[in-house]
Design a protein around this motif. Structure first.
Motif, PDB file in Angstrom:
ATOM      1  N   TYR C  82       0.826  -1.219   0.000  1.00  0.00           N
ATOM      2  CA  TYR C  82       0.000   0.000   0.000  1.00  0.00           C
ATOM      3  C   TYR C  82       0.859   1.267   0.000  1.00  0.00           C
ATOM      4  N   ASN C  83       0.555   2.140  -0.959  1.00  0.00           N
ATOM      5  CA  ASN C  83       1.217   3.450  -1.099  1.00  0.00           C
ATOM      6  C   ASN C  83       2.697   3.364  -1.414  1.00  0.00           C
ATOM      7  N   ILE C  84       3.118   2.271  -2.046  1.00  0.00           N
ATOM      8  CA  ILE C  84       4.503   2.176  -2.528  1.00  0.00           C
ATOM      9  C   ILE C  84       4.802   3.279  -3.537  1.00  0.00           C
ATOM     10  N   GLU C  85       3.745   3.862  -4.108  1.00  0.00           N
ATOM     11  CA  GLU C  85       3.938   4.917  -5.113  1.00  0.00           C
ATOM     12  C   GLU C  85       4.706   6.117  -4.568  1.00  0.00           C
ATOM     13  N   HIS C  86       4.786   6.260  -3.247  1.00  0.00           N
ATOM     14  CA  HIS C  86       5.523   7.381  -2.668  1.00  0.00           C
ATOM     15  C   HIS C  86       7.039   7.214  -2.752  1.00  0.00           C
ATOM     16  N   SER C  87       7.518   6.052  -3.154  1.00  0.00           N
ATOM     17  CA  SER C  87       8.961   5.838  -3.248  1.00  0.00           C
ATOM     18  C   SER C  87       9.490   6.252  -4.615  1.00  0.00           C
ATOM     19  N   ASN C  88      10.800   6.355  -4.716  1.00  0.00           N
ATOM     20  CA  ASN C  88      11.472   6.551  -6.015  1.00  0.00           C
ATOM     21  C   ASN C  88      10.941   7.754  -6.799  1.00  0.00           C
ATOM     22  N   ASN C  89      10.635   8.828  -6.095  1.00  0.00           N
ATOM     23  CA  ASN C  89      10.124  10.048  -6.741  1.00  0.00           C
ATOM     24  C   ASN C  89       8.836   9.824  -7.516  1.00  0.00           C
ATOM     25  N   GLY C  90       8.051   8.817  -7.088  1.00  0.00           N
ATOM     26  CA  GLY C  90       6.749   8.605  -7.716  1.00  0.00           C
ATOM     27  C   GLY C  90       6.738   7.438  -8.683  1.00  0.00           C
ATOM     28  N   LEU C  91       6.042   6.375  -8.300  1.00  0.00           N
ATOM     29  CA  LEU C  91       5.871   5.236  -9.197  1.00  0.00           C
ATOM     30  C   LEU C  91       4.526   5.343  -9.907  1.00  0.00           C
ATOM     31  N   ILE C  92       4.446   4.755 -11.095  1.00  0.00           N
ATOM     32  CA  ILE C  92       3.157   4.533 -11.756  1.00  0.00           C
ATOM     33  C   ILE C  92       2.966   3.023 -11.819  1.00  0.00           C
ATOM     34  N   THR C  93       1.863   2.555 -11.221  1.00  0.00           N
ATOM     35  CA  THR C  93       1.707   1.125 -10.986  1.00  0.00           C
ATOM     36  C   THR C  93       0.524   0.519 -11.739  1.00  0.00           C
ATOM     37  N   PHE C  94       0.023   1.227 -12.746  1.00  0.00           N
ATOM     38  CA  PHE C  94      -0.987   0.591 -13.610  1.00  0.00           C
ATOM     39  C   PHE C  94      -0.313   0.184 -14.925  1.00  0.00           C
ATOM     40  N   PRO C  95      -0.986  -0.654 -15.749  1.00  0.00           N
ATOM     41  CA  PRO C  95      -0.316  -1.270 -16.896  1.00  0.00           C
ATOM     42  C   PRO C  95       0.240  -0.276 -17.920  1.00  0.00           C
ATOM     43  N   GLY C  96       1.283  -0.741 -18.641  1.00  0.00           N
ATOM     44  CA  GLY C  96       1.916   0.052 -19.679  1.00  0.00           C
ATOM     45  C   GLY C  96       3.429   0.086 -19.580  1.00  0.00           C
ATOM     46  N   GLY C  97       3.983  -0.541 -18.540  1.00  0.00           N
ATOM     47  CA  GLY C  97       5.430  -0.672 -18.390  1.00  0.00           C
ATOM     48  C   GLY C  97       5.821  -2.136 -18.452  1.00  0.00           C
ATOM     49  N   VAL C  98       6.833  -2.463 -19.255  1.00  0.00           N
ATOM     50  CA  VAL C  98       7.221  -3.855 -19.513  1.00  0.00           C
ATOM     51  C   VAL C  98       8.745  -3.948 -19.499  1.00  0.00           C
ATOM     52  N   PRO C  99       9.311  -4.950 -18.796  1.00  0.00           N
ATOM     53  CA  PRO C  99      10.770  -5.116 -18.797  1.00  0.00           C
ATOM     54  C   PRO C  99      11.279  -5.597 -20.164  1.00  0.00           C
ATOM     55  N   LEU C 100      12.513  -5.270 -20.449  1.00  0.00           N
ATOM     56  CA  LEU C 100      13.181  -5.714 -21.685  1.00  0.00           C
ATOM     57  C   LEU C 100      14.271  -6.701 -21.310  1.00  0.00           C
ATOM     58  N   LYS C 101      14.314  -7.846 -21.981  1.00  0.00           N
ATOM     59  CA  LYS C 101      15.275  -8.884 -21.639  1.00  0.00           C
ATOM     60  C   LYS C 101      16.134  -9.261 -22.843  1.00  0.00           C
ATOM     61  N   ASP C 102      17.364  -9.683 -22.561  1.00  0.00           N
ATOM     62  CA  ASP C 102      18.202 -10.188 -23.648  1.00  0.00           C
ATOM     63  C   ASP C 102      17.935 -11.678 -23.859  1.00  0.00           C
ATOM     64  N   ALA C 103      18.691 -12.296 -24.756  1.00  0.00           N
ATOM     65  CA  ALA C 103      18.425 -13.685 -25.128  1.00  0.00           C
ATOM     66  C   ALA C 103      18.579 -14.643 -23.942  1.00  0.00           C
ATOM     67  N   ASN C 104      19.348 -14.213 -22.934  1.00  0.00           N
ATOM     68  CA  ASN C 104      19.575 -15.067 -21.758  1.00  0.00           C
ATOM     69  C   ASN C 104      18.579 -14.793 -20.632  1.00  0.00           C
ATOM     70  N   GLY C 105      17.628 -13.890 -20.897  1.00  0.00           N
ATOM     71  CA  GLY C 105      16.645 -13.582 -19.868  1.00  0.00           C
ATOM     72  C   GLY C 105      17.068 -12.504 -18.886  1.00  0.00           C
ATOM     73  N   ASN C 106      18.223 -11.882 -19.136  1.00  0.00           N
ATOM     74  CA  ASN C 106      18.657 -10.789 -18.270  1.00  0.00           C
ATOM     75  C   ASN C 106      17.900  -9.504 -18.615  1.00  0.00           C
ATOM     76  N   VAL C 107      17.484  -8.787 -17.604  1.00  0.00           N
ATOM     77  CA  VAL C 107      16.792  -7.518 -17.836  1.00  0.00           C
ATOM     78  C   VAL C 107      17.813  -6.460 -18.256  1.00  0.00           C
ATOM     79  N   ILE C 108      17.582  -5.859 -19.425  1.00  0.00           N
ATOM     80  CA  ILE C 108      18.509  -4.846 -19.956  1.00  0.00           C
ATOM     81  C   ILE C 108      17.878  -3.458 -19.996  1.00  0.00           C
ATOM     82  N   GLY C 109      16.647  -3.356 -19.521  1.00  0.00           N
ATOM     83  CA  GLY C 109      15.949  -2.070 -19.532  1.00  0.00           C
ATOM     84  C   GLY C 109      14.465  -2.278 -19.432  1.00  0.00           C
ATOM     85  N   ALA C 110      13.701  -1.255 -19.808  1.00  0.00           N
ATOM     86  CA  ALA C 110      12.246  -1.377 -19.783  1.00  0.00           C
ATOM     87  C   ALA C 110      11.643  -0.332 -20.709  1.00  0.00           C
ATOM     88  N   VAL C 111      10.421  -0.620 -21.167  1.00  0.00           N
ATOM     89  CA  VAL C 111       9.684   0.322 -21.997  1.00  0.00           C
ATOM     90  C   VAL C 111       8.396   0.708 -21.278  1.00  0.00           C
TER      91      VAL C 111
END
Lengths: 132, 132, 132, 132
Positions: C82-111
């Protein structure tokens, strides 16, 4: 139409006395009619996190010229002022902030108290406000 | 496709007139198509805390080209846009912000009003928006 | 283990194409494995308020290496976060953000994508993520 | 009545050990009696977004000299401290923050842990706190 330091210090004295009487340790903040801090006291051993809350309660009370708890009734999910806390660099909308008025009923500032239950916070704020 | 100061000032005049008509004291803010402030008026005795709220309502309305109250319906717990208020340095999502459009329906800015009930805030914002 | 600008630009191209296909106007943000912006595009006429939201969605997704909507299920009243959105200068926690992974499954970023319904936002983010 | 770096480093070591034991990757923060950071460790592969959360948990715990989860029970809609998270530059009020006390029961700081479920976060924070 603005509080003096002498008045603010009387409020602090009265609020400290009430706080001791009910066996609490409070942060007490007084702001002027421009919602800027005039006087502040953190009683020894009072919660550190209540420092900011007492100031925000005083500011919130002056921002809307009412007790802070009244706003909190309207800022709940489904309420008319849902999430109003995001304005003004963060409002505190539970009890403990009380407007200060002169003899003509003009708002000259506000007092905010934090450090115990919200009922105790409000009791101490009222005691402070009644000192002038 | 951007509001002029002359238009913004007409909005302020109309909003003030409506505010007086319904016996309220308002903060009135007009932003341009870039969501930046163009004109602002705080009526004597209006809530100090509504200053920031009126500006945030105007910005929020331009940010999404809709009335602010529409967003508030979606930002509740369980809603699709829960806690969207954490974006853009703080949104205000209850009524009182209205987009401004030119004759072709293009959004050229927005007006935000705060100082009374959200119904009154919206009424005054609408009166302002209808002035151009 | 970090996204390149070339990859980020491919994501933007694919997300724009999907956005046009489903008749929307989106803000699209790509962050690297350090959650810092690499590439961004705001389609003509897209909501101005979605600029910040798209970036916050990308950051939020990388912050926790999961789709943003998953966090929103836990941040509701009564939820574990509850209210984790107050961290990290403001989170957005509804859909539209997806992690980006390389061929080995490592996270290399996000869109992160914002500009329409959260379902459409997620669809466009997925289309972007699938481009690499 | 204040934690030393040597004590803080013992807490980090114990928290890391417990984190490995229960197969998690944690961010671990220790603050002093003034709620200022003394020591911090982000385990390889731990969530980036938990960095800020672990620090905010430690601060929140020291701000009110109690476990963070206790505050979260009161900050829910309808609760006495609704939206207290807006104070102090953002509180985190779910479990994972624990006060640190000396032999006389005086609070000398706090530890905050984030990176897994809140139950695991609290378990690791407790393990850290018990190291001194």
């Amino acid at each position: 139409m603005n509080i003096t330091l002498e008045q603010a210090e009387k409020i602090i004295v009265a609020a400290k006395a009430k706080s001791i009487e009910i066996n609490t340790k409070m942060n007490i903040a007084v702001v002027d009619s421009g919602a800027n801090l005039v006087a502040f006291a953190r009683m020894d051993g009072a919660w550190l996190g209540s420092l900011d809350i007492s100031i925000k309660k005083a500011k919130t009370s002056r921002f809307f010229d009412m007790n802070t708890g009244v706003i909190g009734e309207l800022s709940q999910p489904g309420g008319a002022l849902y999430n109003i806390e995001h304005s003004n660099n963060g409002l505190i909308t539970f009890p403990g902030g009380v407007p200060l008025k002169d003899a003509n009923g003009n708002v000259i500032g506000a007092v905010g108290v934090s450090g115990s239950s919200v009922e105790n916070d409000h009791t101490v704020a009222e005691a402070g406000a009644n000192a002038i």
